[in-house]
Write an enzyme that holds these catalytic residues in place. Structure first.
Site, PDB file in Angstrom:
ATOM      1  N   ASP A  44      -1.036-117.868  32.949  1.00 26.03           N
ATOM      2  CA  ASP A  44      -0.554-117.898  34.339  1.00 26.03           C
ATOM      3  C   ASP A  44      -0.431-116.455  34.829  1.00 26.03           C
ATOM      4  O   ASP A  44       0.603-116.032  35.333  1.00 26.03           O
ATOM      5  CB  ASP A  44       0.792-118.620  34.410  1.00 26.03           C
ATOM      6  CG  ASP A  44       1.212-118.963  35.838  1.00 26.03           C
ATOM      7  OD1 ASP A  44       0.422-118.712  36.769  1.00 26.03           O
ATOM      8  OD2 ASP A  44       2.329-119.475  36.027  1.00 26.03           O
ATOM      9  N   ILE A  88      14.965-106.110  31.597  1.00 29.95           N
ATOM     10  CA  ILE A  88      14.057-104.975  31.477  1.00 29.95           C
ATOM     11  C   ILE A  88      14.043-104.192  32.787  1.00 29.95           C
ATOM     12  O   ILE A  88      13.553-104.702  33.812  1.00 29.95           O
ATOM     13  CB  ILE A  88      12.632-105.441  31.116  1.00 29.95           C
ATOM     14  CG1 ILE A  88      12.642-106.140  29.754  1.00 29.95           C
ATOM     15  CG2 ILE A  88      11.656-104.271  31.125  1.00 29.95           C
ATOM     16  CD1 ILE A  88      11.309-106.676  29.320  1.00 29.95           C
TER      17      ILE A  88
END
Length: 294
Positions: free
Chosen positions: A202, A101
């Protein structure tokens, strides 16, 4: 550089994945993790992929659990998640091949969208706290046994395993056990009763991206259903997020009046994990939080 055996394996893999013949697979080492080797792969000089490699014996099932988390988050259609093209083992290595990405600028619009989308993710609920399988938080196993009560789940399956590990490594002085027990008795007054939310698990500044279209992308999850203050509290560690993120989140999913208190307590979990992974520099932060809730 990648081992020649892995390079050959990847070429065979992309031959199966891609519709065109694979003539070349070039790799470039990139940063982005403390426990994995990571690479940008350039296939046929026109298509990019992201590769993570780790030891299959040292962290068994690490990438399999990561793939499960990514796939589950993607199924909720709340935030963009990188596509996973391959997860498996080659000889003694585990490999995860994902979508590459390209990144863009973190504009005000990006932060507002991120806050809105995280609120949407947290609106995915479950009857109990936990998940259908255990996974990892960083390099440490994370137990996700379902429990109906947040304070019990948080203390038993988040704090206690890390306290036990830190004590065994002589990272926690003996009096800290009493401080944690005192805190445990107050959890019912600190946390409002909420139906468990789907969490990234997280969510610090290294585990999201801004795409080239300035849209949020979540990576490296440690998912479970739990109190949403776990995600939100962790956003304040290690750099923090922009104000527009929190304003947008609050607009779409209002925060409780004592949200700052909740976030502090929730942050004991990632701080304990960092204590166990990286050493004593995190002990003072833990001590300060515990002293505030004596």
């Amino acid at each position: 550089m990648l081992d020649s055996g892995i390079s050959s394996f990847l070429k065979e893999l992309f031959t199966k994945i891609l519709p065109d013949s694979v003539h070349s697979v070039e790799e470039q080492s990139v940063g982005g993790g403390s426990i994995n080797d990571t690479y940008r792969l350039h296939v046929n000089k026109k298509q990019f992929f992201f590769l993570k490699i780790n030891d299959a014996d040292r962290y068994p099932g690490l990438f399999e659990k990561e793939k499960e988390g990514l796939d589950y988050l993607a199924s909720q259609n709340s935030v963009r998640i990188p596509a996973v093209y391959y997860c498996g083992e080659h000889k003694n290595k585990q490999l995860l091949v994902m979508e590459w990405i390209p990144t863009g600028a973190r504009s005000v619009a990006f932060w507002k969208k991120f806050g809105e989308q995280l609120a949407n993710l947290h609106h995915h609920r479950h009857e109990q706290h936990g998940f259908f399988a255990d996974n990892y938080m960083g390099a440490l196993p994370q137990q996700n046994t379902f429990a109906p009560d947040w304070k019990d789940f948080f203390f038993q399956y988040r704090l206690q395993p890390q306290i036990k590990l830190a004590t065994s490594k002589n990272l926690l002085p003996g009096n800290y056990a009493d401080l944690f027990q005192q805190l445990g008795k107050k959890l019912g007054n600190i946390f409002s009763e909420e139906q468990p939310s789907l969490l990234h698990g997280d969510l610090w500044s290294g585990n999201f991206m801004c795409s080239d279209r300035s849209l949020p992308v979540l990576i490296d999850p440690a998912i479970y259903y739990g109190h949403r203050s776990m995600d939100l509290g962790m956003t304040t560690l290690f750099g923090g997020f922009d104000k527009e993120f929190y304003d947008a989140y609050h607009y779409h999913f209002p925060l409780p009046s004592n949200y700052e208190e909740q976030w502090e307590v929730c942050n004991l979990y990632p701080l304990l994990i960092h204590l166990n992974l990286f050493g004593m520099s995190y002990l003072n932060d833990i001590k300060n939080i515990l002293n505030r809730f004596k």
